[in-house]
Design a protein around this motif. Structure first.
Motif, PDB file in Angstrom:
ATOM      1  N   LEU A  10       0.800  -1.217   0.000  1.00  0.00           N
ATOM      2  CA  LEU A  10       0.000   0.000   0.000  1.00  0.00           C
ATOM      3  C   LEU A  10       0.838   1.275   0.000  1.00  0.00           C
ATOM      4  O   LEU A  10       0.303   2.364  -0.062  1.00  0.00           O
ATOM      5  CB  LEU A  10      -0.943   0.003   1.211  1.00  0.00           C
ATOM      6  N   ASP A  11       2.152   1.148   0.096  1.00  0.00           N
ATOM      7  CA  ASP A  11       2.998   2.325   0.138  1.00  0.00           C
ATOM      8  C   ASP A  11       3.022   3.031  -1.217  1.00  0.00           C
ATOM      9  O   ASP A  11       3.057   2.392  -2.271  1.00  0.00           O
ATOM     10  CB  ASP A  11       4.423   1.953   0.531  1.00  0.00           C
ATOM     11  N   PHE A  12       3.009   4.374  -1.181  1.00  0.00           N
ATOM     12  CA  PHE A  12       3.129   5.193  -2.379  1.00  0.00           C
ATOM     13  C   PHE A  12       4.490   5.875  -2.374  1.00  0.00           C
ATOM     14  O   PHE A  12       5.060   6.139  -1.307  1.00  0.00           O
ATOM     15  CB  PHE A  12       2.055   6.273  -2.405  1.00  0.00           C
ATOM     16  N   PRO A  13       5.009   6.206  -3.545  1.00  0.00           N
ATOM     17  CA  PRO A  13       6.199   7.062  -3.591  1.00  0.00           C
ATOM     18  C   PRO A  13       5.855   8.432  -2.997  1.00  0.00           C
ATOM     19  O   PRO A  13       4.685   8.827  -2.941  1.00  0.00           O
ATOM     20  CB  PRO A  13       6.500   7.172  -5.091  1.00  0.00           C
ATOM     21  N   PRO A  14       6.847   9.191  -2.584  1.00  0.00           N
ATOM     22  CA  PRO A  14       6.581  10.542  -2.095  1.00  0.00           C
ATOM     23  C   PRO A  14       5.902  11.391  -3.162  1.00  0.00           C
ATOM     24  O   PRO A  14       6.284  11.340  -4.336  1.00  0.00           O
ATOM     25  CB  PRO A  14       7.979  11.081  -1.760  1.00  0.00           C
ATOM     26  N   PRO A  15       4.890  12.170  -2.796  1.00  0.00           N
ATOM     27  CA  PRO A  15       4.215  13.031  -3.780  1.00  0.00           C
ATOM     28  C   PRO A  15       5.168  13.980  -4.497  1.00  0.00           C
ATOM     29  O   PRO A  15       4.926  14.345  -5.651  1.00  0.00           O
ATOM     30  CB  PRO A  15       3.194  13.796  -2.932  1.00  0.00           C
ATOM     31  N   GLU A  16       6.235  14.375  -3.820  1.00  0.00           N
ATOM     32  CA  GLU A  16       7.179  15.312  -4.418  1.00  0.00           C
ATOM     33  C   GLU A  16       7.880  14.737  -5.648  1.00  0.00           C
ATOM     34  O   GLU A  16       8.485  15.481  -6.431  1.00  0.00           O
ATOM     35  CB  GLU A  16       8.227  15.727  -3.387  1.00  0.00           C
TER      36      GLU A  16
END
Length: 240
Positions: A10-16
């Motif tokens: 469920l982890d996403f990359p950082p939005p930045e």
């Protein structure tokens, strides 16, 4: 820039790390667990026909602090007349399907797929996704839906089958959010409709800071029931 492909985690990359178009990741499913993980990081799904599911965190972000909302004079009069009844969480899936059928300028088809309907319906059952509905003579004529976490409301889509029906629902939501001390409505990307309510563009970093602060507060779980009817909500908005 290579866009990460989501796996079963469920982890996403950082939005930045989003692309210039705001794409953070590709793939995965619109499960309630993944949707919540995304929202908590300022990331939302936006399906595009013929592509795997795309996840976005645009820069700038279009937002509306409820206390700074502008209600046009003509809409104030309509809300005071009480022509429409505003209900909450009584027809969630019906609102979603009505939003999917609403014509959008420059769009062919809808991004509200069956997978999206199922994912948000599960969030609604969990008490974190909500519908705000305008009714006239027992008929659903407009409304919107979105997700609420902490002191943040993430607006998703709206529709109207009668003049100003979605606007009355949205303004009634804003008045109640002021009463409940909500910090921000996430409008995601610019629209003329929300610009007229006073929504503004924030740099993504500013939005993410505000989101982190808003998530420190407890979530107001559903089903929601508004404290203010449309005529009361508009007075709350213009008297702040």
């Amino acid at each position: 820039m290579r866009v990460p492909v989501l796996t079963s985690q469920l982890d996403f990359p950082p939005p930045e790390r989003a692309t210039p178009e705001g794409i953070v990741a590709v793939g995965g499913e619109a499960s309630p667990e993944r949707l919540l993980a995304g929202y908590r990081r300022g990331i939302f799904p936006w399906p595009h026909e013929g592509l795997p599911l795309l996840w976005f965190s645009p820069d700038p972000r279009f937002v509306l602090p409820p206390r700074e909302a502008h209600v046009p004079r003509s809409l104030r009069k309509r809300m005071r007349r009480g022509e429409l009844e505003v209900r909450t969480d009584t027809a969630f899936v019906e609102v979603m399907r009505a939003c999917s059928e609403a014509p959008r300028p420059g769009q062919d088809g809808t991004w509200i797929t069956e997978e999206i309907v199922a994912g948000y319906a599960a969030l609604h059952a969990a008490g974190v996704a909500h519908s705000i509905e305008s009714w006239s003579d027992g008929e659903l004529v407009g409304g919107l839906y979105g997700v609420s976490l902490g002191r943040m409301f993430f607006g998703e889509s709206m529709f109207a089958r009668a003049p100003d029906a979605s606007k009355v629902a949205f303004a009634t939501l804003l008045g109640n959010l002021v009463a409940w001390d909500f910090a921000l409505v996430d409008c995601q990307v610019y629209t003329d409709h929300l610009d007229r309510f006073g929504a503004v563009e924030w740099p993504r970093r500013e939005f993410l800071r505000a989101l982190a602060k808003a998530l420190d507060a407890p979530t107001k779980l559903g089903p929601w029931r508004f404290d203010l009817a449309p005529d009361q909500a508009v007075e709350r908005l213009i008297s702040r």
